[in-house]
Design a protein around this motif. Structure first.
Motif, PDB file in Angstrom:
ATOM      1  N   GLY A  87       0.896  -0.878   0.014  1.00 45.28           N
ATOM      2  CA  GLY A  87       0.506   0.211   0.167  1.00 45.28           C
ATOM      3  C   GLY A  87       1.175   0.798  -0.453  1.00 45.28           C
ATOM      4  N   ALA A  88       1.818   1.815   0.254  1.00 43.61           N
ATOM      5  CA  ALA A  88       3.143   2.280   1.119  1.00 43.61           C
ATOM      6  C   ALA A  88       4.168   2.528   0.338  1.00 43.61           C
ATOM      7  N   SER A  89       4.544   3.390   0.672  1.00 40.92           N
ATOM      8  CA  SER A  89       7.109   3.281   0.308  1.00 40.92           C
ATOM      9  C   SER A  89       7.092   3.345   2.331  1.00 40.92           C
ATOM     10  N   PHE A  90       8.325   3.689   1.666  1.00 40.44           N
ATOM     11  CA  PHE A  90       8.930   4.741   3.294  1.00 40.44           C
ATOM     12  C   PHE A  90       8.730   5.914   3.215  1.00 40.44           C
ATOM     13  N   ASP A  91       8.070   6.478   2.134  1.00 39.58           N
ATOM     14  CA  ASP A  91       8.135   8.016   2.573  1.00 39.58           C
ATOM     15  C   ASP A  91       8.460   8.972   2.472  1.00 39.58           C
ATOM     16  N   GLY A  92      10.312   8.869   2.379  1.00 37.53           N
ATOM     17  CA  GLY A  92      10.868   9.726   2.788  1.00 37.53           C
ATOM     18  C   GLY A  92      11.078  11.278   2.221  1.00 37.53           C
ATOM     19  N   VAL A  93      11.013  11.563   3.175  1.00 33.84           N
ATOM     20  CA  VAL A  93      11.261  13.204   2.219  1.00 33.84           C
ATOM     21  C   VAL A  93      13.048  14.162   3.188  1.00 33.84           C
ATOM     22  N   TRP A  94      12.818  14.544   2.599  1.00 36.28           N
ATOM     23  CA  TRP A  94      14.418  15.451   3.251  1.00 36.28           C
ATOM     24  C   TRP A  94      13.515  16.831   3.548  1.00 36.28           C
ATOM     25  N   SER A  95      14.620  17.125   5.398  1.00 32.15           N
ATOM     26  CA  SER A  95      13.882  18.858   5.643  1.00 32.15           C
ATOM     27  C   SER A  95      14.492  19.526   4.339  1.00 32.15           C
ATOM     28  N   PRO A  96      14.773  21.037   4.744  1.00 29.80           N
ATOM     29  CA  PRO A  96      14.805  22.057   4.046  1.00 29.80           C
ATOM     30  C   PRO A  96      16.597  22.203   4.339  1.00 29.80           C
ATOM     31  N   ASP A  97      16.326  21.727   5.755  1.00 29.47           N
ATOM     32  CA  ASP A  97      17.764  22.139   5.754  1.00 29.47           C
ATOM     33  C   ASP A  97      18.643  20.878   5.675  1.00 29.47           C
ATOM     34  N   SER A  98      18.173  19.559   5.196  1.00 33.28           N
ATOM     35  CA  SER A  98      19.382  18.487   4.818  1.00 33.28           C
ATOM     36  C   SER A  98      19.667  17.883   5.988  1.00 33.28           C
ATOM     37  N   ARG A  99      19.508  17.781   6.668  1.00 28.44           N
ATOM     38  CA  ARG A  99      19.343  17.280   8.514  1.00 28.44           C
ATOM     39  C   ARG A  99      18.700  16.167   8.911  1.00 28.44           C
ATOM     40  N   TYR A 100      17.924  15.848   8.397  1.00 25.77           N
ATOM     41  CA  TYR A 100      16.127  15.392   8.472  1.00 25.77           C
ATOM     42  C   TYR A 100      15.896  14.475   7.673  1.00 25.77           C
ATOM     43  N   ILE A 101      15.331  13.153   7.609  1.00 29.98           N
ATOM     44  CA  ILE A 101      14.467  12.054   6.589  1.00 29.98           C
ATOM     45  C   ILE A 101      13.353  11.995   7.805  1.00 29.98           C
ATOM     46  N   ALA A 102      12.402  12.218   7.105  1.00 23.62           N
ATOM     47  CA  ALA A 102      11.262  11.689   7.666  1.00 23.62           C
ATOM     48  C   ALA A 102      10.474  10.658   7.108  1.00 23.62           C
ATOM     49  N   TYR A 103      10.454   9.755   7.633  1.00 21.42           N
ATOM     50  CA  TYR A 103       9.993   8.295   7.127  1.00 21.42           C
ATOM     51  C   TYR A 103       8.446   7.471   7.461  1.00 21.42           C
ATOM     52  N   THR A 104       7.993   6.659   6.980  1.00 20.04           N
ATOM     53  CA  THR A 104       7.077   5.640   7.605  1.00 20.04           C
ATOM     54  C   THR A 104       7.432   4.451   7.620  1.00 20.04           C
ATOM     55  N   PHE A 139       7.455  18.409   5.166  1.00 24.68           N
ATOM     56  CA  PHE A 139       8.161  19.084   5.899  1.00 24.68           C
ATOM     57  C   PHE A 139       7.185  20.111   5.045  1.00 24.68           C
ATOM     58  N   ASP A 140       7.540  21.303   6.019  1.00 22.00           N
ATOM     59  CA  ASP A 140       6.976  22.884   5.695  1.00 22.00           C
ATOM     60  C   ASP A 140       7.432  23.199   5.090  1.00 22.00           C
ATOM     61  N   ALA A 141       7.821  24.132   4.110  1.00 20.85           N
ATOM     62  CA  ALA A 141       9.540  25.200   3.322  1.00 20.85           C
ATOM     63  C   ALA A 141      10.016  25.524   4.491  1.00 20.85           C
ATOM     64  N   SER A 142       9.201  26.305   5.288  1.00 28.12           N
ATOM     65  CA  SER A 142       9.996  26.524   6.871  1.00 28.12           C
ATOM     66  C   SER A 142      11.277  25.935   7.593  1.00 28.12           C
ATOM     67  N   PRO A 223      17.459  26.647  10.265  1.00 34.55           N
ATOM     68  CA  PRO A 223      16.191  26.186  10.559  1.00 34.55           C
ATOM     69  C   PRO A 223      16.428  25.645  12.144  1.00 34.55           C
ATOM     70  N   ALA A 224      16.118  25.762  13.059  1.00 34.09           N
ATOM     71  CA  ALA A 224      16.623  25.151  14.704  1.00 34.09           C
ATOM     72  C   ALA A 224      16.751  23.798  14.816  1.00 34.09           C
ATOM     73  N   ALA A 225      17.209  23.275  15.617  1.00 34.09           N
ATOM     74  CA  ALA A 225      16.748  21.796  16.000  1.00 34.09           C
ATOM     75  C   ALA A 225      15.944  21.136  15.848  1.00 34.09           C
TER      76      ALA A 225
END
Length: 289
Positions: A87-104, A139-142, A223-225
């Motif tokens: 039904g779904a993959s990891f949905d991996g996306v980067w944060s705007p500062d390239s530090r974090y990866i959000a996934y499911t 992630f929001d662009a901010s 962006p702050a941590a």
């Protein structure tokens, strides 16, 4: 990459799959990066906004990232699915500062939960509790908020090969995670007080006009941590009508883009998908297509 200079892809031109990076004009030989001693099949290379890292999946249900800005990059595995997910993959996306990866990740109850991996600390954090099917983080662009979809009526549809999952109406709602404790909600209550303007015409003296010379705008601060302490208590529901949303992406700062399908479809043709945009400043939802 987001700068339009490089193209990342996987190729088995050497006999085994490697990550290839080539200039978008195709004038230079591609850089070939061996990802592991015994290569597998790889999918979905995703550039970080700073064009230094690439996240990707492999056939063994792993989620990785690699820092291609180094001379001898090595892949880092930071997540693994429990079972094959139709039904779904990891949905991996980067944060705007390239530090974090959000996934499911799929949970033991066959629902999905949202996680965030910190490439600086090398640690993953669970954001949602797994009591709803949470998917499509963005992630929001901010860099201040993380949006995602959550559904509580997907139970019979989680197995894509079961006939009982057909024609079951499902719906989801949109939520936002406030990533720093000091930040306000993206949809904080608005005042209904009327603005009062003076009847006196505004006058500007020559001296004050001379002082009001334009000043150079300060450079934006990074962006702050993310503050992961009690982050589950900072999840807010967005004022967007519940619907059968198939995708969620973040547009410009404060904008959410949704792909929406009808709740049910009884015809043989695929259902028509609508593109819906929500703006956190105006609190308005608009159908774009």
């Amino acid at each position: 990459d987001l700068n339009g200079k490089w193209i990342a892809y996987f190729s088995d031109a050497t006999g085994e799959y490697t990550l290839r990076i080539k200039d978008q004009k195709g004038l230079q030989p591609a850089r070939s990066i061996v990802l592991e001693p015994h290569p597998s099949y790889y999918y979905s290379p995703t550039w970080s906004p700073d064009s230094k890292k690439i996240a990707y999946l492999d056939k063994h249900l792993g989620l990785y990232y690699i820092d291609v800005s180094t001379a001898h990059p090595s892949a880092v595995k930071f997540a693994e699915q429990r079972t094959e997910d139709f039904g779904a993959s990891f949905d991996g996306v980067w944060s705007p500062d390239s530090r974090y990866i959000a996934y499911t990740l799929g949970q033991p109850n066959f629902l999905h939960a949202v996680f965030v991996y910190d490439t600086k600390e090398g640690h993953s954090y669970k954001i949602t509790d797994g009591m709803s099917d949470s998917t499509h983080p963005a992630f929001d662009a901010s860099g201040k908020y993380l949006y995602f979809l959550a559904s509580t009526n997907t139970g019979l549809t989680t197995n894509g090969l079961d006939m009982e999952s057909d024609e079951r109406p499902t719906s989801s709602s949109v939520y936002a995670v406030v990533l720093q404790r000091a930040l306000a909600s993206p949809v904080a209550p608005q005042s209904d007080d009327e603005t009062v303007s003076s009847d006196e015409p505004e006058t500007v003296s020559p001296a004050s006009a001379a002082k009001a010379s334009p000043k150079p705008s300060p450079s934006p601060s990074p962006p702050a941590a993310i503050d992961f302490t009690d982050i589950g208590q900072r999840i807010v529901a967005m004022p967007i009508p519940e619907g059968n949303y198939l995708s969620l992406q973040a547009g410009r700062k404060g904008q959410i883009l949704l792909g929406e399908a009808p709740l049910t479809s009884v015809g043989p043709e695929p259902p028509l998908i609508s593109v819906v945009a929500f703006d956190t400043a105006t609190r308005q939802t608009q159908t774009l297509a």
